[in-house]
Design a protein around this motif. Sequence first.
Motif, PDB file in Angstrom:
ATOM      1  N   ARG A 145     -11.527 -11.452 -36.409  1.00 45.69           N
ATOM      2  CA  ARG A 145     -10.777 -11.055 -35.214  1.00 45.69           C
ATOM      3  C   ARG A 145     -10.640  -9.533 -35.150  1.00 45.69           C
ATOM      4  N   ARG A 187      -9.312 -25.006 -29.704  1.00 45.45           N
ATOM      5  CA  ARG A 187      -8.920 -23.702 -29.164  1.00 45.45           C
ATOM      6  C   ARG A 187     -10.162 -22.872 -28.867  1.00 45.45           C
ATOM      7  N   SER A 203     -11.038 -18.887 -27.081  1.00 48.69           N
ATOM      8  CA  SER A 203     -10.315 -17.635 -26.863  1.00 48.69           C
ATOM      9  C   SER A 203     -10.104 -17.288 -25.399  1.00 48.69           C
ATOM     10  N   SER A 204     -10.942 -17.814 -24.512  1.00 48.45           N
ATOM     11  CA  SER A 204     -10.808 -17.490 -23.091  1.00 48.45           C
ATOM     12  C   SER A 204     -11.282 -18.665 -22.247  1.00 48.45           C
ATOM     13  N   THR A 205     -10.960 -18.611 -20.967  1.00 52.08           N
ATOM     14  CA  THR A 205     -11.265 -19.730 -20.072  1.00 52.08           C
ATOM     15  C   THR A 205     -12.754 -19.931 -19.846  1.00 52.08           C
ATOM     16  N   ASP A 206     -13.573 -18.899 -20.125  1.00 52.64           N
ATOM     17  CA  ASP A 206     -15.004 -19.026 -19.879  1.00 52.64           C
ATOM     18  C   ASP A 206     -15.785 -19.452 -21.126  1.00 52.64           C
ATOM     19  N   GLN A 207     -15.089 -19.695 -22.237  1.00 54.09           N
ATOM     20  CA  GLN A 207     -15.768 -20.165 -23.431  1.00 54.09           C
ATOM     21  C   GLN A 207     -15.891 -21.683 -23.403  1.00 54.09           C
ATOM     22  N   ARG A 239       1.370 -20.881 -28.490  1.00 54.04           N
ATOM     23  CA  ARG A 239       0.454 -21.531 -27.559  1.00 54.04           C
ATOM     24  C   ARG A 239       1.071 -22.845 -27.100  1.00 54.04           C
ATOM     25  N   LYS A 297      -6.504 -22.448 -24.367  1.00 58.06           N
ATOM     26  CA  LYS A 297      -7.526 -21.449 -24.049  1.00 58.06           C
ATOM     27  C   LYS A 297      -6.886 -20.069 -24.115  1.00 58.06           C
ATOM     28  N   GLN A 298      -6.697 -19.592 -25.327  1.00 62.93           N
ATOM     29  CA  GLN A 298      -6.123 -18.268 -25.533  1.00 62.93           C
ATOM     30  C   GLN A 298      -6.393 -17.786 -26.949  1.00 62.93           C
ATOM     31  N   SER A 299      -6.021 -16.548 -27.198  1.00 63.80           N
ATOM     32  CA  SER A 299      -6.305 -15.900 -28.478  1.00 63.80           C
ATOM     33  C   SER A 299      -5.654 -16.633 -29.639  1.00 63.80           C
ATOM     34  N   GLN A 350     -15.096  -4.255 -29.634  1.00 68.68           N
ATOM     35  CA  GLN A 350     -14.727  -4.141 -28.222  1.00 68.68           C
ATOM     36  C   GLN A 350     -14.264  -2.726 -27.900  1.00 68.68           C
TER      37      GLN A 350
END
Length: 210
Positions: free
Chosen positions: A130, A10, A12-16, A47, A39-41, A137
Amino acid sequence: MKQNSYGYVRVSSTDQNEDRQLLALKEKGVVKMNIYMDKQSGKDFNRPQYKKLVKKLKAGDLLYILSIDRLGRNYEEIQNQWRVLTKEIGVDICVLDMPLLDTRNGKDLMGTFIADLVLQILSFVAQSERENIKKRQAEGIAAAKAKGVRFGRPEIPVPDNFGRIVRQWEKQQISFSAALEQCGMSEATFYRRLREYRLRNKRQKESGLS
């Protein structure tokens, strides 16, 4: 009974980058078709690939994950999913970054106690991280806004002839759709700009009377 090995990845995002996790699973001999990746939180377990994995697993299978935070970042849900996987389905779990979290070892009372204790600590840490990320953020966004940084899509500028378009629309000389097209705005933006326009005109009239 043959033990099938699976892996869960897993990010957290598509760019990781998931390469480190995939490499670790490959080194353990997990075949590509048995690796499931989302590819998500990690805030919950809703999921798609994780759900497919759970349906595929059966008693006696072995599941590899690189670290507990790749499984999730919600303390209570990590505990619950661990119970579902190990107790209800009957699979073994091996957390590669934490050798103490390998259910193949220490199945006696002491081993189970230590594994449960480590799981609780790591689950707590995962959720705390988290929450800290979300806090940083929010603080970053607030600081950027204070400096004048704007987020979201750029504002659509009001055309110079907005007042004339509004008057034509109000007098039914043009249709509403035509007014939107000439302004290059959506319906919601048009009405928001219209309220601002009317409020500005009202204030100008009041200041002129005073």
